[in-house]
Motif scaffolding. Structure first.
Motif, PDB file in Angstrom:
ATOM      1  N   PRO A  13       0.817  -1.232   0.000  1.00 33.94           N
ATOM      2  CA  PRO A  13       0.000   0.000   0.000  1.00 33.94           C
ATOM      3  C   PRO A  13       0.845   1.274   0.000  1.00 33.94           C
ATOM      4  N   PHE A  14       1.865   1.351  -0.864  1.00 33.55           N
ATOM      5  CA  PHE A  14       2.758   2.494  -0.873  1.00 33.55           C
ATOM      6  C   PHE A  14       2.034   3.801  -1.189  1.00 33.55           C
ATOM      7  N   LYS A  15       1.086   3.736  -2.109  1.00 29.43           N
ATOM      8  CA  LYS A  15       0.398   4.965  -2.505  1.00 29.43           C
ATOM      9  C   LYS A  15      -0.523   5.473  -1.395  1.00 29.43           C
ATOM     10  N   LEU A  16      -1.100   4.569  -0.643  1.00 28.73           N
ATOM     11  CA  LEU A  16      -1.929   4.980   0.487  1.00 28.73           C
ATOM     12  C   LEU A  16      -1.063   5.578   1.590  1.00 28.73           C
ATOM     13  N   ILE A  17       0.098   4.996   1.803  1.00 27.88           N
ATOM     14  CA  ILE A  17       1.036   5.556   2.786  1.00 27.88           C
ATOM     15  C   ILE A  17       1.536   6.915   2.302  1.00 27.88           C
ATOM     16  N   ALA A  18       1.761   7.048   1.018  1.00 28.70           N
ATOM     17  CA  ALA A  18       2.179   8.333   0.456  1.00 28.70           C
ATOM     18  C   ALA A  18       1.099   9.390   0.648  1.00 28.70           C
ATOM     19  N   LEU A  19      -0.144   9.002   0.475  1.00 28.76           N
ATOM     20  CA  LEU A  19      -1.257   9.924   0.703  1.00 28.76           C
ATOM     21  C   LEU A  19      -1.287  10.378   2.164  1.00 28.76           C
ATOM     22  N   LEU A  20      -1.056   9.446   3.075  1.00 22.70           N
ATOM     23  CA  LEU A  20      -0.998   9.780   4.497  1.00 22.70           C
ATOM     24  C   LEU A  20       0.186  10.702   4.791  1.00 22.70           C
ATOM     25  N   CYS A  21       1.332  10.441   4.177  1.00 24.86           N
ATOM     26  CA  CYS A  21       2.506  11.307   4.364  1.00 24.86           C
ATOM     27  C   CYS A  21       2.240  12.721   3.849  1.00 24.86           C
ATOM     28  N   ALA A  22       1.574  12.828   2.716  1.00 29.59           N
ATOM     29  CA  ALA A  22       1.244  14.150   2.171  1.00 29.59           C
ATOM     30  C   ALA A  22       0.292  14.892   3.107  1.00 29.59           C
ATOM     31  N   PHE A  23      -0.661  14.172   3.675  1.00 32.23           N
ATOM     32  CA  PHE A  23      -1.579  14.799   4.638  1.00 32.23           C
ATOM     33  C   PHE A  23      -0.827  15.265   5.880  1.00 32.23           C
ATOM     34  N   LEU A  24       0.057  14.426   6.412  1.00 33.07           N
ATOM     35  CA  LEU A  24       0.840  14.820   7.588  1.00 33.07           C
ATOM     36  C   LEU A  24       1.754  16.007   7.284  1.00 33.07           C
ATOM     37  N   ALA A  25       2.335  16.024   6.085  1.00 38.30           N
ATOM     38  CA  ALA A  25       3.171  17.161   5.689  1.00 38.30           C
ATOM     39  C   ALA A  25       2.354  18.443   5.654  1.00 38.30           C
ATOM     40  N   LEU A  26       1.159  18.359   5.122  1.00 39.51           N
ATOM     41  CA  LEU A  26       0.289  19.530   5.064  1.00 39.51           C
ATOM     42  C   LEU A  26      -0.104  19.995   6.464  1.00 39.51           C
ATOM     43  N   PHE A 141      16.216  27.919  18.302  1.00 34.49           N
ATOM     44  CA  PHE A 141      15.154  27.694  17.326  1.00 34.49           C
ATOM     45  C   PHE A 141      14.186  26.712  17.957  1.00 34.49           C
ATOM     46  N   ASN A 142      12.931  27.080  17.975  1.00 36.37           N
ATOM     47  CA  ASN A 142      11.948  26.357  18.769  1.00 36.37           C
ATOM     48  C   ASN A 142      11.117  25.404  17.917  1.00 36.37           C
ATOM     49  N   TRP A 143      10.010  24.931  18.472  1.00 37.33           N
ATOM     50  CA  TRP A 143       9.215  23.860  17.881  1.00 37.33           C
ATOM     51  C   TRP A 143       8.560  24.248  16.561  1.00 37.33           C
ATOM     52  N   GLY A 144       8.250  25.489  16.338  1.00 35.90           N
ATOM     53  CA  GLY A 144       7.657  25.899  15.064  1.00 35.90           C
ATOM     54  C   GLY A 144       8.613  25.658  13.902  1.00 35.90           C
ATOM     55  N   TYR A 145       9.882  25.956  14.126  1.00 33.75           N
ATOM     56  CA  TYR A 145      10.909  25.703  13.118  1.00 33.75           C
ATOM     57  C   TYR A 145      11.081  24.195  12.902  1.00 33.75           C
ATOM     58  N   GLY A 146      11.024  23.439  13.969  1.00 31.44           N
ATOM     59  CA  GLY A 146      11.119  21.981  13.869  1.00 31.44           C
ATOM     60  C   GLY A 146       9.951  21.367  13.119  1.00 31.44           C
ATOM     61  N   LEU A 147       8.754  21.923  13.304  1.00 31.12           N
ATOM     62  CA  LEU A 147       7.594  21.441  12.553  1.00 31.12           C
ATOM     63  C   LEU A 147       7.772  21.667  11.056  1.00 31.12           C
ATOM     64  N   GLY A 148       8.426  22.759  10.695  1.00 36.46           N
ATOM     65  CA  GLY A 148       8.710  23.018   9.283  1.00 36.46           C
ATOM     66  C   GLY A 148       9.610  21.942   8.695  1.00 36.46           C
ATOM     67  N   TRP A 149      10.627  21.520   9.461  1.00 32.83           N
ATOM     68  CA  TRP A 149      11.500  20.443   8.986  1.00 32.83           C
ATOM     69  C   TRP A 149      10.753  19.120   8.937  1.00 32.83           C
ATOM     70  N   GLY A 150       9.908  18.862   9.919  1.00 33.13           N
ATOM     71  CA  GLY A 150       9.110  17.637   9.893  1.00 33.13           C
ATOM     72  C   GLY A 150       8.210  17.584   8.679  1.00 33.13           C
ATOM     73  N   SER A 151       7.626  18.701   8.338  1.00 35.78           N
ATOM     74  CA  SER A 151       6.783  18.777   7.153  1.00 35.78           C
ATOM     75  C   SER A 151       7.587  18.473   5.889  1.00 35.78           C
ATOM     76  N   GLY A 152       8.775  19.039   5.796  1.00 31.76           N
ATOM     77  CA  GLY A 152       9.624  18.776   4.637  1.00 31.76           C
ATOM     78  C   GLY A 152      10.008  17.308   4.511  1.00 31.76           C
ATOM     79  N   ILE A 153      10.248  16.658   5.639  1.00 28.20           N
ATOM     80  CA  ILE A 153      10.603  15.231   5.624  1.00 28.20           C
ATOM     81  C   ILE A 153       9.421  14.394   5.137  1.00 28.20           C
ATOM     82  N   PHE A 154       8.209  14.713   5.615  1.00 26.48           N
ATOM     83  CA  PHE A 154       7.039  13.961   5.156  1.00 26.48           C
ATOM     84  C   PHE A 154       6.736  14.236   3.687  1.00 26.48           C
ATOM     85  N   MET A 155       6.970  15.460   3.209  1.00 26.70           N
ATOM     86  CA  MET A 155       6.798  15.757   1.786  1.00 26.70           C
ATOM     87  C   MET A 155       7.744  14.914   0.943  1.00 26.70           C
ATOM     88  N   LEU A 156       8.998  14.842   1.375  1.00 22.98           N
ATOM     89  CA  LEU A 156       9.983  14.057   0.645  1.00 22.98           C
ATOM     90  C   LEU A 156       9.620  12.574   0.648  1.00 22.98           C
TER      91      LEU A 156
END
Length: 174
Positions: A13-26, A141-156
């Motif tokens: 189910p790679f595409k379903l996991i990818a959809l979930l990753c895109a949602f988490l990134a957003l 650098f606090n949690w807001g900056y870290g959330l930005g990196w987390g989002s980038g990781i899930f997008m990738l």
């Protein structure tokens, strides 16, 4: 969808996991955009929208939209979030309609574009922050900056999962 495709979808189910990753990134991107704390110190807080200083009678906040590098960071992250939203909606609609194979390459390219925009913003922010020397005291650098990196990781992760071609390998087993 044939029985072979359904069986392959259940096993991989790679595409379903990818959809979930895109949602988490957003979701992480929206949380990072709304975060009040990208940089903090004992008497100072900086977000993408405002800079607050503690004064004797409370907190005084000013808009950060007057600085060009902060506006550029905000625009890059907003653009990355918008591209991620478009790719998520495209993927969700095509997955629900059963035409999911047609749009995977487009969604993957959009997500790679969003990753580049996000990483550019997240590299620009600390470089220009330290260059402008807003704080002369200890800061972090606090949690807001870290959330930005987390989002980038899930997008990738979503972009890579959308690039996988599992349909080529399934035919060899049947």
């Amino acid at each position: 969808m044939s029985a072979t495709e359904e069986d392959g979808l259940l096993r991989r189910p790679f595409k379903l996991i990818a959809l979930l990753c895109a949602f988490l990134a957003l979701a992480l991107d929206v949380a990072a955009l709304l975060s009040p704390a990208w940089v903090t110190s004992e008497r100072y807080s900086l977000s993408l929208w405002e800079a607050c200083r503690q004064v004797p009678d409370g907190w005084r906040c000013l808009s950060t939209l007057q600085s060009d590098w902060q506006v550029a960071t905000l625009v890059l992250i907003l653009t990355a979030a918008t591209v991620t939203l478009v790719s998520f909606l495209t993927s969700l609609i095509s997955f629900c309609l059963g035409t999911y194979k047609r749009y995977y390459q487009v969604v993957a390219v959009l997500l790679f574009i969003a990753v580049v925009l996000q990483v550019c913003a997240l590299i620009l922010y600390p470089i220009k922050f330290i260059d402008s020397i807003l704080l002369k005291s200890y800061h972090e650098f606090n949690w807001g900056y870290g959330l930005g990196w987390g989002s980038g990781i899930f997008m990738l992760g979503a972009a890579i999962l959308y690039c996988l071609r599992t349909d080529l390998y399934e035919d060899a087993y049947y």
